[in-house]
Design a protein around this motif. Structure first.
Motif, PDB file in Angstrom:
ATOM      1  N   GLU A  31      -6.163   0.623 -10.419  1.00  0.00           N
ATOM      2  CA  GLU A  31      -4.971   0.410  -9.590  1.00  0.00           C
ATOM      3  C   GLU A  31      -4.151   1.669  -9.364  1.00  0.00           C
ATOM      4  O   GLU A  31      -3.985   2.485 -10.274  1.00  0.00           O
ATOM      5  CB  GLU A  31      -4.115  -0.672 -10.251  1.00  0.00           C
ATOM      6  CG  GLU A  31      -4.822  -2.015 -10.252  1.00  0.00           C
ATOM      7  CD  GLU A  31      -4.115  -3.046 -11.101  1.00  0.00           C
ATOM      8  OE1 GLU A  31      -3.219  -2.689 -11.883  1.00  0.00           O
ATOM      9  OE2 GLU A  31      -4.464  -4.229 -10.966  1.00  0.00           O
ATOM     10  N   THR A  32      -3.654   1.779  -8.168  1.00  0.00           N
ATOM     11  CA  THR A  32      -2.828   2.925  -7.778  1.00  0.00           C
ATOM     12  C   THR A  32      -1.444   2.816  -8.419  1.00  0.00           C
ATOM     13  O   THR A  32      -0.901   1.740  -8.528  1.00  0.00           O
ATOM     14  CB  THR A  32      -2.656   2.912  -6.255  1.00  0.00           C
ATOM     15  OG1 THR A  32      -3.918   2.750  -5.662  1.00  0.00           O
ATOM     16  CG2 THR A  32      -2.003   4.161  -5.756  1.00  0.00           C
TER      17      THR A  32
ATOM     18  N   GLU B 217       0.817  -1.222   0.000  1.00  0.00           N
ATOM     19  CA  GLU B 217       0.000   0.000   0.000  1.00  0.00           C
ATOM     20  C   GLU B 217       0.849   1.269   0.000  1.00  0.00           C
ATOM     21  O   GLU B 217       0.330   2.373   0.152  1.00  0.00           O
ATOM     22  CB  GLU B 217      -0.942  -0.013   1.216  1.00  0.00           C
ATOM     23  CG  GLU B 217      -1.998  -1.099   1.120  1.00  0.00           C
ATOM     24  CD  GLU B 217      -2.727  -1.360   2.427  1.00  0.00           C
ATOM     25  OE1 GLU B 217      -2.455  -0.645   3.417  1.00  0.00           O
ATOM     26  OE2 GLU B 217      -3.546  -2.281   2.472  1.00  0.00           O
ATOM     27  N   ARG B 218       2.146   1.128  -0.175  1.00  0.00           N
ATOM     28  CA  ARG B 218       3.041   2.280  -0.069  1.00  0.00           C
ATOM     29  C   ARG B 218       2.683   3.383  -1.067  1.00  0.00           C
ATOM     30  O   ARG B 218       2.622   4.565  -0.717  1.00  0.00           O
ATOM     31  CB  ARG B 218       4.487   1.850  -0.295  1.00  0.00           C
ATOM     32  CG  ARG B 218       5.466   3.002  -0.268  1.00  0.00           C
ATOM     33  CD  ARG B 218       6.897   2.553  -0.433  1.00  0.00           C
ATOM     34  NE  ARG B 218       7.791   3.699  -0.425  1.00  0.00           N
ATOM     35  CZ  ARG B 218       8.163   4.346  -1.521  1.00  0.00           C
ATOM     36  NH1 ARG B 218       7.719   3.959  -2.699  1.00  0.00           N
ATOM     37  NH2 ARG B 218       8.986   5.382  -1.451  1.00  0.00           N
ATOM     38  N   GLU B 219       2.452   3.010  -2.325  1.00  0.00           N
ATOM     39  CA  GLU B 219       2.163   4.014  -3.354  1.00  0.00           C
ATOM     40  C   GLU B 219       0.893   4.792  -2.988  1.00  0.00           C
ATOM     41  O   GLU B 219       0.839   6.011  -3.121  1.00  0.00           O
ATOM     42  CB  GLU B 219       2.019   3.344  -4.719  1.00  0.00           C
ATOM     43  CG  GLU B 219       3.348   2.969  -5.395  1.00  0.00           C
ATOM     44  CD  GLU B 219       4.083   1.815  -4.743  1.00  0.00           C
ATOM     45  OE1 GLU B 219       3.478   1.121  -3.881  1.00  0.00           O
ATOM     46  OE2 GLU B 219       5.254   1.581  -5.064  1.00  0.00           O
TER      47      GLU B 219
END
Lengths: 511, 317
Positions: free
Chosen positions: A203-204, A61-63
């Motif tokens: 998507e991120t 989930e960093r991005e």
């Protein structure tokens, strides 16, 4: 209770108080979230922060977390710029109050719930509130745009005004602010529409990870356009703000303001047309030329003004006396200087990259190209932050040695950090991988040292402001009373104008 | 006060400019990790969560992949036999990289070229002779008396300073190939997904600790010698053993592969349309931990070589 109410009024009902809250918020975010990367990780500070605050840093989930963090800081910065605009440009008191109130609630909602969602477990209620906050900021932008409407009669300038205006008296500086605000709303919509689609299962990503993907999706391009233009518009806004602060006027103002307005339109159109036009970059370059020329005119004007003011009373000032006058006040010299410095660390790098993309940057591995890209726009963001700090330092009545130390620390140390970051990002031009260690060690240290010093200066300033709030008759009180007086005066003028208008209507109807 | 600040700044600069050994100037001690670089594992056919967003992806065949990166000793052996066979030669190699010509002296050989689509920023990779490894600073192989030999201390370190052409040639020479990105990632993270449908971000599990892998500022044994940027570690170093007082955590992938995160980037075999780039996976000793997540990649032209890029091979069953 009265003391608390007075402070509350200062912090949330005055430009200086609102700005203080927003700067303190960003400073707090920087202090805490800054421990999650860079040398703080190496020193083990990140682990302490994570444990102490109960953060949940899921690697996948960093991005997404970074995107939330960017948005929280960006909204606080937008709010600060809006506070400056509503205080510097003539508008009705109720407009100022409603714009400031809406954006304050908006950005604080974004900050609290955006960070909560990103870093403390994915509670979708928090995400909803984060979006609500963004919507409020957008709504404040709509109110601002309406308030800035440049065709209003009361804001027209007389023919002999030294400020840029049309034959009909339309204030072209106000027009430039208006164009910037409209462009920001359109550009924010690009991000919002795309972002909501992303939220529905897409998507991120971070743009810098996609640069070498030959076929980007339309929505990916929209996000890339959005993030570039938003930062550019924040930079344009601060340039216009400091122009107002320095009372930019005269022939250069008359040339600069149309350039700025037109350039803003072109650059925005260029950045957003990235979605469907392969040659959108050319439009961006054209727009950039206009905007940068306008900024250059501000720099020439402001430095000339500083020299003239500093050498007033000297009949034939020498070169060194002129330089001394220019450098006398770092807070007023700083914005222009940072704009000039930006050419070496941001624009210059960007142009060099564009010209030599296939010859140099695309020959490097992707990670190296990515460092250069992220480096130069982080520097631009930080340069804007320093300019905000100069202006806020000035309106906070920093004087004497404190003003000089604060100003020069920010200028010298931030430039040291930014120059080091630029050298770091372009290191492959000077040194190969096998021999890079001494250079990397040196520039990393200088970068960390420079940034740390800027943060120390800011921390001291914030502590001083906090201490001041505990004083019964501190600066906060003077600032508040001053703004109250100015607001009351403006309100009175507004009421009188309204009264005249009503009288005229009654007379017209009676006839 | 001013003097104190000047003194502090000077001290900082002196500290930064002090001796920082380049990774080519010091040889580290030889360390035997006990992991056999000649070993392979079979990855069975099946679905696995691919990429950051865990798209369930089917690999419908079994394949084998090396347990470790190809070592310096293995590559030196390849150069000797391939040179004797006449498959490679020593000379000057010219690479046309867009408008730039890059000349290197070293070892190279023939590559049949890639299909060229003429897309934006795509460079043609025509059939011709290309550099495999340069005779340049950082190469851990000596060429003396007509033979190649590894520098002793680096015998079991991953082979670096090797271009994609050189990595591809090594695998092809033995009838193998470079793994595709999908094959590599499956071997790195396995098939396991948690209750939320997420695959593991690191080969060994959910979290990373400095003793799991060799990455930037991970305080491994070699960072003490070479500074924060560090150096490669021998293949299979992070296997739970303690070396000269430095304790490692056993960090294999679910299939038992080592060094699938950190140490060196690994060349992949994919040649995607509309671009000339070759991709790398795994992160290196220069990388921050975020680039060690199994789905992260890096890319460069196939002529690129670096002290932080190596490879391993795969083969069909």
């Amino acid at each position: 209770m009265k003391a608390l109410k007075q402070r509350w009024n200062y912090l949330f009902c005055s430009t200086r108080g609102l700005t203080l809250v927003a700067i303190a918020t960003v400073a707090l975010i920087t202090a805490i979230w800054g421990t999650l990367s860079g040398p703080m990780v190496e020193w083990g500070v990140r682990d302490i922060t994570v444990k102490l605050l109960g953060m949940k840093l899921v690697p996948a989930e960093r991005e997404g977390r970074i995107i939330l963090l960017y948005h929280t800081i960006a909204m606080a910065i937008l709010a600060i710029e809006v506070y400056f605009i509503t205080s510097l440009l003539p508008m009705k008191r109720h407009e100022q109050v409603s714009i400031n109130a809406t954006i304050t609630i908006g950005y604080l909602t974004v900050v609290i719930f955006g960070l909560a969602f990103g870093y403390f477990g994915r509670n979708f209620v928090f995400h909803g509130l984060f979006l609500l906050g963004l919507s409020l900021v957008f709504f404040a932008g709509l109110l601002l745009t309406a308030a800035l409407w440049p065709w209003k009669k009361e804001y027209r300038l007389p023919p002999d005004s030294p400020y840029a205006h049309t034959k009909n008296g339309i204030d072209l500086e106000r027009m430039a602010f208006f164009v910037m605000a409209v462009s920001t709303l359109i550009s924010a919509s690009f991000g919002a529409i795309t972002g909501s689609y992303w939220g529905n299962g897409h998507e991120t990503f971070l743009a810098e990870d996609l640069i070498r993907v030959p076929h980007k999706l339309v929505l990916q391009k929209a996000i890339i356009g959005h993030l570039h233009i938003m930062l550019t518009l924040i930079a344009i806004a601060i340039t216009l703000i400091v122009g107002r602060w320095m009372d930019f006027k005269g022939i250069l103002h008359r040339i600069a303001m149309p350039l700025m307005g037109f350039g803003t339109v072109v650059i925005t159109a260029g950045a957003l047309s990235v979605v469907w036009l392969p040659w959108a970059h050319i439009t961006i370059y054209v727009g950039s030329v206009f905007v940068m020329l306008a900024a250059l005119m501000y720099v020439i004007f402001s430095w000339d003004k500083l020299i003239k003011e500093g050498t007033a009373g000297i009949q034939k000032p020498t070169f060194f006396q002129k330089i001394g006058a220019l450098l006398r006040d770092p807070l007023k010299f700083g914005p222009g200087w940072q704009m000039v410095f930006m050419n070496f660390t941001v624009s210059g790098v960007g142009i060099f990259m564009a010209v030599k993309l296939d010859e140099i940057f695309r020959v490097w591995p992707h990670r190296e190209e990515r460092i250069t890209l992220t480096g130069h726009w982080h520097i631009l963001a930080a340069l804007i932050a320093t300019i905000i700090l100069f202006y806020y330092g000035d309106i906070s009545r920093l004087k004497g040695k404190a003003r000089k130390w604060y100003g020069w620390t920010i200028i010298i140390m931030s430039d040291l950090a930014f120059a080091s970051a630029t050298i770091f990002s372009m290191k492959r031009l000077f040194v190969d991988e096998i021999n890079q260690q001494p250079l990397v060690n040196t520039v990393m240290l200088l970068m960390d040292f420079g940034l740390a010093m800027v943060l120390v200066a800011l921390a001291i300033f914030m502590i001083w402001r906090l201490y001041d709030l505990f004083r019964a008759n501190g600066f906060w009180r003077q600032e508040y009373l001053e703004e109250e007086k100015a607001a009351a005066k403006a309100e009175l003028e507004e009421q009188q104008r309204k009264l005249e208008e009503l009288k005229a209507i009654i007379e017209e109807v009676s006839e | 006060m001013k003097r104190a600040i000047v003194a502090l700044a000077a001290a900082l600069l002196l500290t930064a400019c002090g001796p920082a050994p380049s990774i080519s100037t010091i040889d580290p001690p030889y360390i035997d990790t006990g992991i056999d670089p000649d070993s392979w594992v079979t990855i069975p056919a099946g679905e696995f969560p691919y990429g950051q967003h865990d798209a369930m992806t089917l690999v419908d065949y079994d394949y084998e992949i090396m347990v470790t990166d190809v070592t310096v000793a293995q590559y030196a052996a390849f150069l000797n036999t391939a040179l004797a066979d006449g498959d490679i030669y020593i000379g000057e190699f010219e690479a046309q990289i867009g408008e730039v010509v890059q000349n290197d002296e070293g070892v190279g050989g023939f590559y049949p070229g890639d299909p060229f689509d003429g897309y934006d920023h795509e460079f043609p990779i025509d059939a011709g002779d290309y550099l495999y490894v340069p005779f340049a600073e950082g190469l851990r192989i000596r060429y003396e008396g007509g033979a190649f030999s590894p520098i002793e201390a680096y015998t079991n370190h991953p082979m670096t300073m090797v271009s994609w052409f050189g990595a591809n040639a090594y695998c092809q020479y033995y009838g193998w190939r470079l793994p595709t990105e999908i094959e590599w990632e499956k071997a790195a993270r396995g098939t396991e997904v948690d209750a939320n449908g997420h695959g593991r971000p690191y080969p060994w599990g959910e979290e990373i600790h400095p003793n799991n892998a060799n990455y930037y500022s991970s305080f491994d044994l070699f960072e003490k010698m070479f500074g924060k940027l560090g150096n490669t570690t021998p293949v299979g170093f992070y296997n739970g053993k303690t070396y000269e007082g430095y304790e490692t955590l056993d960090s294999p992938s679910p299939y038992g592969l080592y060094d699938m995160a950190g140490n060196v980037w690994q060349w992949m075999g994919d040649d995607y349309p509309d671009q000339h780039y070759r991709y790398m996976r795994g992160g290196s000793f220069y990388s921050y931990e975020v680039d060690l997540r199994v789905w992260k990649n890096n890319s460069a032209g196939p002529w690129y070589y670096s002290p932080q890029v190596g490879f391993r091979c795969a083969r069909d069953q």
